[in-house]
Write an enzyme that holds these catalytic residues in place. Structure first.
Site, PDB file in Angstrom:
ATOM      1  CG  ASN A 181      -1.974   1.067   1.174  1.00  0.00           C
ATOM      2  OD1 ASN A 181      -1.872   2.010   0.406  1.00  0.00           O
ATOM      3  ND2 ASN A 181      -2.988   0.956   1.999  1.00  0.00           N
ATOM      4  CG  ASP A 182       1.791   2.857   3.702  1.00  0.00           C
ATOM      5  OD1 ASP A 182       0.697   3.386   3.412  1.00  0.00           O
ATOM      6  OD2 ASP A 182       2.030   2.312   4.790  1.00  0.00           O
ATOM      7  CB  VAL A 183       5.953   0.505  -1.135  1.00  0.00           C
ATOM      8  CG1 VAL A 183       6.548   0.252   0.235  1.00  0.00           C
ATOM      9  CG2 VAL A 183       5.139  -0.684  -1.602  1.00  0.00           C
ATOM     10  CB  VAL A 184       2.175   1.538  -4.908  1.00  0.00           C
ATOM     11  CG1 VAL A 184       3.121   0.418  -5.296  1.00  0.00           C
ATOM     12  CG2 VAL A 184       1.019   0.995  -4.080  1.00  0.00           C
TER      13      VAL A 184
ATOM     14  CB  ALA B 104       1.724   4.557   6.934  1.00  0.00           C
TER      15      ALA B 104
END
Lengths: 459, 102
Positions: free
Chosen positions: A385-388, A426
């Site tokens: 999720n957060d990494v994209v 996050a």
């Protein structure tokens, strides 16, 4: 001191340096680990038998029993744990090391009274050891889900800084007053343990790798400090090596997430997340069915998988490898895009995919793979999720603003598999999900991938 | 004055600390991301070197001092758990990397 033992310690120290060096290269890593383990082995055996002390047999029996119990337990736990649980385990073992240093400090405290240098050293061992112990246990609890991922007390930054300052003053009091009060000593221990908890609870999941690495570094420092108590070279050098190596790893991770180490150490860590930006994301979410996605992939030329923690939780590493092989057999080019902090620990995805025998050269690092997204037909985001999250580029108020991400949005079509619309670890919304090119494929990663495989097999 | 005194008495130690820090940094620099987890795990096993101190606690303990012996026993168990668990886990991870290289 026994000269033979000194020489053994010297050899052990050299094996530690070589071990760490070899661990840094894929070809020699395994050898490095074994070399370091050998060095540790001779240091332990040497300490046991090469000394000038008169030790009763009873004590020997106890020591050997303790070593036997710990070895068997450690071995069993290490062999039984699933690869997906690795971050928790490293954190837990790390905590044990910290606890060991604390206990040594407690025992040596009485002998140190009156000598300011020794008292300072025991104080440091007790404080740093307990912080790593309770901090690591909390990290362990958070990672395996028994503890809520994020707990924030009001004004937690202020509280944390007051507690750590209080601890330092408390320890200084012991040194100056040469106090031998046991109740006060245990109060100090208690406060240090509480600080470890306070230090880790407000930290959000995305920052967890940094914390584990930092705690790892602290355990090394605790080991070195206890080494100073005994003027024991192998402990001092070994501990400092781990301390500085752990710190470098922490720096590397901070860099990957665009955080400064200053904000990590002084608890400003993740405080911007208080404004958790769920605002201003609008638009519609499109849903895809398994057969839509199967058809889409079947007629693609290039597909990139973006694995995240969801893949680990669902134990879907074998399924995704099977999907990759099936697609390749149909002439589709498949790659995995690995973000440096995907999962709960740096390199977590690499270990996981290695377990299911994914080829080395199929795992692409972020900088290499980012330019390739434009020429990619389908990006399949599995439990990441957060990494994209494009907010890292466009939303200065976002806590992850500035973090380098995988440019999944550049691809012609995006498919995101998640269990639900809940925000990532996050705790922030992801506008990628509202991108017109994106479709959501809800469900458990393993189940979804397995149904994709059976659909594709029928085509 | 006390600080100068301390530096004078512990000069060797200070040299060792500083050089060790640099070795640690140099040895770890430029590690590929693939190896981050095994490296962390291996370094974690090494921090179990605290076991040496735990053994010393027990060796030096008065055989009638049961508190010291009990605490020492716990310290040894915890320390060896860190060492053995750390190395075995690291080996398991690296085994997987190796398998694929053929």
């Amino acid at each position: 001191m026994n000269l033979t033992l000194d020489i053994i310690y010297l050899i052990a120290t050299i094996t530690f340096i070589y071990g760490l060096k070899y661990l840094g290269h894929p070809e020699t890593a395994k050898k490095g680990n074994l070399i370091a383990a050998f060095g540790m082995g001779i240091a332990i055996v040497g300490t046991l038998f090469l000394h000038d002390l008169v030790v009763p047999t009873f004590t020997y029996v106890l020591i050997i029993a303790a070593i036997a119990v710990g070895t068997v337990l450690g071995w069993i736990i290490a062999l039984k744990v699933q690869m997906t649980k690795m971050p928790e385990l490293v954190s837990l073992f790390n905590g044990f090391g910290g606890a060991s240093a604390t206990i040594i400090g407690l025992v040596e405290f009485n002998k140190s009274i009156g000598d300011p240098t020794q008292t300072t050293t025991t104080m440091a061992a007790i404080i740093i050891g307990s912080i790593t112990f309770s901090g690591s246990v909390v990290a362990w609890g958070k990672l395996n889900g028994t503890m809520k991922s994020l707990i924030r007390l009001p004004k937690y930054n202020l509280i944390n800084n007051v507690v750590i300052l209080g601890l330092i003053v408390f320890a200084a009091y012991f040194v100056w007053s040469s106090s031998s009060s046991q109740p006060l000593l245990y109060l100090l221990l208690f406060v240090a343990l509480v600080y470890g908890v306070l230090f880790v609870i407000p930290i959000g999941g995305a920052d967890m790798p940094v914390v584990i690495s930092l705690l790892n570094s602290l355990t090394g420092i605790a080991a070195a400090i206890t080494g100073i108590l005994y003027s024991n070279m192998v402990m001092i050098v070994g501990g400092i090596l781990v301390g500085s190596a752990g710190l470098i790893l922490t720096f590397a991770m901070c860099k990957a997430m665009n955080r400064s180490l200053f904000s990590v150490i002084f608890g400003a860590f993740g405080s911007t997340q208080a404004v958790a930006g769920s605002q201003s994301v609008k638009g519609d979410i499109k849903h895809a069915t398994v057969s839509d996605v199967a058809i889409l992939m079947n007629y693609s030329q290039r597909v990139i998988f973006v694995p995240g923690y969801g893949l680990a939780v669902a134990q879907a590493q074998h399924a995704i490898h099977e999907l990759e092989q099936l697609l390749e057999s149909k002439g589709v080019q498949v790659k995995y895009a690995i973000h440096p902090v995907a999962g709960r620990m740096p390199g977590h995805m690499n270990v996981l995919l290695a377990e299911s025998n994914v080829e080395y050269n199929k795992l692409a690092e972020m900088d290499d793979v980012n330019p390739e997204f434009k020429n990619t037909d389908v990006v399949f985001v599995v439990g990441a999720n957060d990494v994209v999250n494009p907010a890292a580029h466009n939303d200065p108020s976002s806590p992850i603003y500035g973090m380098p991400i995988l440019e999944a949005a550049d691809a012609k079509q995006i498919i995101v598999n998640k269990r639900s619309m809940n925000p990532g670890y996050a705790g922030i919304e992801n506008e990628l999900f509202y991108n017109p090119k994106n479709s959501m494929l809800f469900g458990d990663a393993k189940t979804v991938i397995q149904s994709l495989i059976s659909e594709l097999k029928g085509m | 004055m006390q600080i100068l005194e301390f530096i004078k008495d512990n000069l060797h130690l200070i040299y060792i600390l500083i050089l060790s820090v640099f070795i640690g940094v140099e040895v770890i620099k430029n590690i590929p991301a693939v190896l981050h987890t095994p490296l962390m795990s291996g370094a974690n096993a090494l921090s179990g070197v605290v076991i040496v101190g735990a053994i010393l606690v027990m060796l030096q303990a008065d055989p009638t001092d049961y508190i010291a012996l009990t605490l020492g026993f716990m310290a040894v168990v915890l320390g060896i758990l860190n060492v053995v668990g750390g190395f075995v886990v690291t080996d398991r991870m690296l085994q997987m990397f190796k398998k694929k290289k053929q």
